[in-house]
Every structure is written in C-alpha cells, then in structure tokens.
Design a protein around this motif. Sequence first.
Motif, PDB file in Angstrom:
ATOM      1  N   UNK A   1       0.646  -1.201  -0.039  1.00  0.00           N
ATOM      2  CA  UNK A   1       0.048  -0.069  -0.211  1.00  0.00           C
ATOM      3  C   UNK A   1       0.789   1.486   0.051  1.00  0.00           C
ATOM      4  N   UNK A   2       2.062   1.336   0.735  1.00  0.00           N
ATOM      5  CA  UNK A   2       2.860   2.503   0.773  1.00  0.00           C
ATOM      6  C   UNK A   2       4.006   2.659  -0.117  1.00  0.00           C
ATOM      7  N   UNK A   3       4.307   1.404  -0.736  1.00  0.00           N
ATOM      8  CA  UNK A   3       5.380   1.559  -1.431  1.00  0.00           C
ATOM      9  C   UNK A   3       4.976   0.980  -2.856  1.00  0.00           C
ATOM     10  N   UNK A   4       5.871   1.458  -3.930  1.00  0.00           N
ATOM     11  CA  UNK A   4       5.884   0.862  -5.332  1.00  0.00           C
ATOM     12  C   UNK A   4       5.885  -0.638  -5.402  1.00  0.00           C
ATOM     13  N   UNK A   5       5.329  -1.309  -6.356  1.00  0.00           N
ATOM     14  CA  UNK A   5       5.400  -2.778  -6.221  1.00  0.00           C
ATOM     15  C   UNK A   5       6.854  -3.317  -6.424  1.00  0.00           C
ATOM     16  N   UNK A   6       7.795  -2.497  -7.084  1.00  0.00           N
ATOM     17  CA  UNK A   6       9.032  -2.947  -7.225  1.00  0.00           C
ATOM     18  C   UNK A   6       9.911  -2.276  -6.383  1.00  0.00           C
ATOM     19  N   UNK A   7       9.500  -1.672  -5.268  1.00  0.00           N
ATOM     20  CA  UNK A   7      10.533  -0.692  -4.258  1.00  0.00           C
ATOM     21  C   UNK A   7      11.284  -1.766  -3.479  1.00  0.00           C
ATOM     22  N   UNK A   8      12.541  -1.575  -3.138  1.00  0.00           N
ATOM     23  CA  UNK A   8      13.380  -2.415  -2.499  1.00  0.00           C
ATOM     24  C   UNK A   8      12.902  -2.847  -1.098  1.00  0.00           C
ATOM     25  N   UNK A   9      11.762  -1.884  -0.629  1.00  0.00           N
ATOM     26  CA  UNK A   9      11.593  -2.350   0.979  1.00  0.00           C
ATOM     27  C   UNK A   9      10.539  -3.561   0.532  1.00  0.00           C
ATOM     28  N   UNK A  10       9.990  -3.631  -0.480  1.00  0.00           N
ATOM     29  CA  UNK A  10       8.999  -5.146  -1.026  1.00  0.00           C
ATOM     30  C   UNK A  10      10.076  -6.255  -1.101  1.00  0.00           C
ATOM     31  N   UNK A  11      11.205  -6.120  -1.587  1.00  0.00           N
ATOM     32  CA  UNK A  11      12.156  -7.270  -1.500  1.00  0.00           C
ATOM     33  C   UNK A  11      12.819  -7.390  -0.125  1.00  0.00           C
ATOM     34  N   UNK A  12      12.636  -6.457   0.522  1.00  0.00           N
ATOM     35  CA  UNK A  12      13.372  -6.946   2.173  1.00  0.00           C
ATOM     36  C   UNK A  12      12.259  -7.694   2.623  1.00  0.00           C
ATOM     37  N   UNK A  13      10.881  -7.388   2.555  1.00  0.00           N
ATOM     38  CA  UNK A  13       9.909  -8.365   3.155  1.00  0.00           C
ATOM     39  C   UNK A  13       9.818  -9.630   2.482  1.00  0.00           C
ATOM     40  N   UNK A  14      10.118  -9.752   1.266  1.00  0.00           N
ATOM     41  CA  UNK A  14      10.098 -11.044   0.683  1.00  0.00           C
ATOM     42  C   UNK A  14      11.448 -11.944   1.206  1.00  0.00           C
ATOM     43  N   UNK A  15      12.671 -11.151   1.410  1.00  0.00           N
ATOM     44  CA  UNK A  15      13.880 -11.741   1.968  1.00  0.00           C
ATOM     45  C   UNK A  15      13.566 -12.520   3.467  1.00  0.00           C
ATOM     46  N   UNK A  16      12.829 -11.498   4.139  1.00  0.00           N
ATOM     47  CA  UNK A  16      12.505 -11.809   5.468  1.00  0.00           C
ATOM     48  C   UNK A  16      11.736 -13.055   5.743  1.00  0.00           C
ATOM     49  N   UNK A  17      10.563 -13.082   4.450  1.00  0.00           N
ATOM     50  CA  UNK A  17       9.868 -14.477   4.646  1.00  0.00           C
ATOM     51  C   UNK A  17      10.691 -15.480   4.058  1.00  0.00           C
TER      52      UNK A  17
ATOM     53  N   UNK B   1      10.833 -23.202  -1.128  1.00  0.00           N
ATOM     54  CA  UNK B   1      10.060 -21.968  -0.780  1.00  0.00           C
ATOM     55  C   UNK B   1      10.839 -20.943  -0.258  1.00  0.00           C
ATOM     56  N   UNK B   2      12.118 -21.014   0.363  1.00  0.00           N
ATOM     57  CA  UNK B   2      12.812 -19.964   0.735  1.00  0.00           C
ATOM     58  C   UNK B   2      13.562 -19.599  -0.709  1.00  0.00           C
ATOM     59  N   UNK B   3      13.833 -20.530  -1.212  1.00  0.00           N
ATOM     60  CA  UNK B   3      14.611 -20.153  -2.629  1.00  0.00           C
ATOM     61  C   UNK B   3      13.724 -19.323  -3.618  1.00  0.00           C
ATOM     62  N   UNK B   4      12.778 -19.764  -3.710  1.00  0.00           N
ATOM     63  CA  UNK B   4      11.699 -19.056  -4.635  1.00  0.00           C
ATOM     64  C   UNK B   4      11.376 -17.536  -4.199  1.00  0.00           C
ATOM     65  N   UNK B   5      11.350 -17.470  -2.814  1.00  0.00           N
ATOM     66  CA  UNK B   5      11.126 -16.095  -2.331  1.00  0.00           C
ATOM     67  C   UNK B   5      12.398 -15.285  -2.407  1.00  0.00           C
ATOM     68  N   UNK B   6      13.659 -15.793  -2.330  1.00  0.00           N
ATOM     69  CA  UNK B   6      14.826 -14.714  -2.237  1.00  0.00           C
ATOM     70  C   UNK B   6      14.947 -14.704  -3.993  1.00  0.00           C
ATOM     71  N   UNK B   7      14.782 -15.613  -4.619  1.00  0.00           N
ATOM     72  CA  UNK B   7      14.935 -15.236  -6.474  1.00  0.00           C
ATOM     73  C   UNK B   7      13.807 -14.020  -6.787  1.00  0.00           C
ATOM     74  N   UNK B   8      12.440 -14.299  -6.130  1.00  0.00           N
ATOM     75  CA  UNK B   8      11.704 -12.863  -6.465  1.00  0.00           C
ATOM     76  C   UNK B   8      12.401 -11.724  -5.913  1.00  0.00           C
ATOM     77  N   UNK B   9      12.811 -11.591  -4.822  1.00  0.00           N
ATOM     78  CA  UNK B   9      13.584 -10.547  -4.335  1.00  0.00           C
ATOM     79  C   UNK B   9      14.592  -9.883  -5.102  1.00  0.00           C
ATOM     80  N   UNK B  10      15.556 -10.913  -5.566  1.00  0.00           N
ATOM     81  CA  UNK B  10      16.445 -10.551  -6.323  1.00  0.00           C
ATOM     82  C   UNK B  10      16.233 -10.250  -7.781  1.00  0.00           C
ATOM     83  N   UNK B  11      15.168 -10.480  -8.454  1.00  0.00           N
ATOM     84  CA  UNK B  11      14.549 -10.190  -9.860  1.00  0.00           C
ATOM     85  C   UNK B  11      14.226  -8.781  -9.505  1.00  0.00           C
ATOM     86  N   UNK B  12      13.461  -8.501  -8.432  1.00  0.00           N
ATOM     87  CA  UNK B  12      12.880  -7.027  -8.275  1.00  0.00           C
ATOM     88  C   UNK B  12      14.037  -6.088  -8.088  1.00  0.00           C
ATOM     89  N   UNK B  13      15.193  -6.476  -7.447  1.00  0.00           N
ATOM     90  CA  UNK B  13      16.325  -5.691  -7.024  1.00  0.00           C
ATOM     91  C   UNK B  13      16.990  -5.389  -8.363  1.00  0.00           C
TER      92      UNK B  13
END
Length: 313
Positions: free
Chosen positions: A73-89, A101-113
Amino acid sequence: TRAALGRLHWRRGAADAAESQLRAAVGIWTTSCGLESPLAAEGLGDLAALLRERGRLDEARELLAAAERVSARVHEAAAPETALVLQNRAETEAAGGRLERAEELHRRALDLLRARLGEHHPTTGLAVGLVARVVGTRGRYGESLALFSEAIRVVGGWGEETSGADYLTLRNNRAVVLGMAGRHEEAAAELEAVIAGRARLLEPGHPFVGQALYSLGRVEQARGRHEVARDLYGRAREIVDAALPEGHPALLYPRLAVAHLELERGDVSAAERRLADLVPRIERAHGADHWRVAEAKSLLAAARLRSSPPSAR
C-alpha cells in the motif's frame, strides 16, 4: 524510541525485552498512522525476524504477511522495501526447513532488485548472496559457488569503506559451502582470510571473528583435525563469552560444536552430558521448531544410542 530499544535488546540477546519493545512500537505506529505507514511495515518485519529467531515461525509468517500488505500500500510494487519483506519471508521459511520455498522467495526479491537498482548495486549483490546460501544448503554446490562469486565481485567492487563487513560475510558464507562440498583446504584458506579481515576491520574480539573461528573449526573437524578444531572452538567461545551478554543464543553454538566433536572422537559420556545441558537451553533460545534445536536433539539421540547397552538398542 521503543523500536530502537527493541533492536538494542535483541542485539544483546534479551529476547523477551526486545519483543515487548517491538510490539509496543508496532502498536504506536498502527494506532497513530494506521496500516499506511512505512514505519509500521518496518516494525512488523523486525518483530517477525525476532520471532523467527525464537522459533515461533507461524507467528512470524502472519506478521510478514501483514508487512507485505502494508508495503504494497505504501510503496511501489518494485520498491526495495518490498524485496526486504520477501527476504524476511524467505529466511523464515528456511528456518522451518522449507528450502524450496525460501529459494523461490529469495529469487523473487533478487529479480525485483535487479530491475529496480541494477546488476551492480551492492544491495543486489547481497541478494545474490542470499540466493547462493540457500542454493548451497540445498546441495547444489557448484551453482551456489558461482552465485557467491558474482555477489563477491559486485559487493567488493564498492570498496571496503562501503561494503567491507558485507563483503567478508559473503566470503564467510562461500567458505561454508566450500566445506560442505568437501573442498576443505580452500574453505580453510578462505576462512583464515575472513578472520584476519574481520579482526582488522572490526576488532579481534568482535563476535563476527568468533563466528568465523567457529566455521573454521567445523572445516577442520571435517578434515579429521580434531585437536585443531577443539582449539578453534575454544577461541570462538572465549570471544563470544566476552563480547555477548548472558543468554545470547550465539554463546551456545561453540559448545554444541564441542559436543559434536566429543561424540565423533568416542567420548560419548562427555558428549551426552554436554548435550543434555544444551538442548533445553537452545530450545529456550530459539523455540521448539528451529533447525538448531533439531540438530542438537539429533546429536543427543545419537549419544544416548551409543551409550546404551547393545541389548537395549
């Protein structure tokens, strides 16, 4: 202020106090700003990471789902903050053994960054290192080491003042994978360089130096150099005992390594006594579902099996 106090208590190993302060901070932010504040998302993420370390993975997942909704809600979909949440997950899933599942989420964060910051930004390089670590844990050592080489090249290119500690952490994690792959001589050389670098960049008594000594001990133990390993574990223990407060989880890891070493060397009774003391302490520190608890319980079960009479096995 409460969030800062919570993080300080966390670093000092006072998990109950840290959780109390972080919960209070989240409550203040959500009451005053609603769930539209970046601070609320950050606070939820910090609290989730603490609960993950305490082994309360389901609670952590719930908080991270909320943090992801706030971030959307507060950031753009591709914001680094979104990647941080994905990495935490991702780290939460890894703590529960859900490595795919961990690898999938880390790769999503990497693609975003990569899309937002580019291939050569240090934050992108660190994200590559997180993918490399989970890939190595899954046993794909060649792929993991190639990813670590990429991460080290990117992060190291920003210079020691900008990325020195992160650069050495990547090298430490790469060395761990080298050891897992059976490349013990390379792993030992890399860890010796990390120990020297951390002692220079931080200080000889910093807990990160103790961490690297512990990792080197694991490598030497795998090489069958038990006396060298025991000495390294002892040095690691001296550093963390002096640097960290009583009750910090990291105080237990060198002791667990010594118990494992005693079991390998056939000193079963000593290993069993040490493990019987350590298992409940690790469980209190991390919660029942954490992988370190499973490791300690497995070693204790092995010690008890070896100490039992053949007729009872």
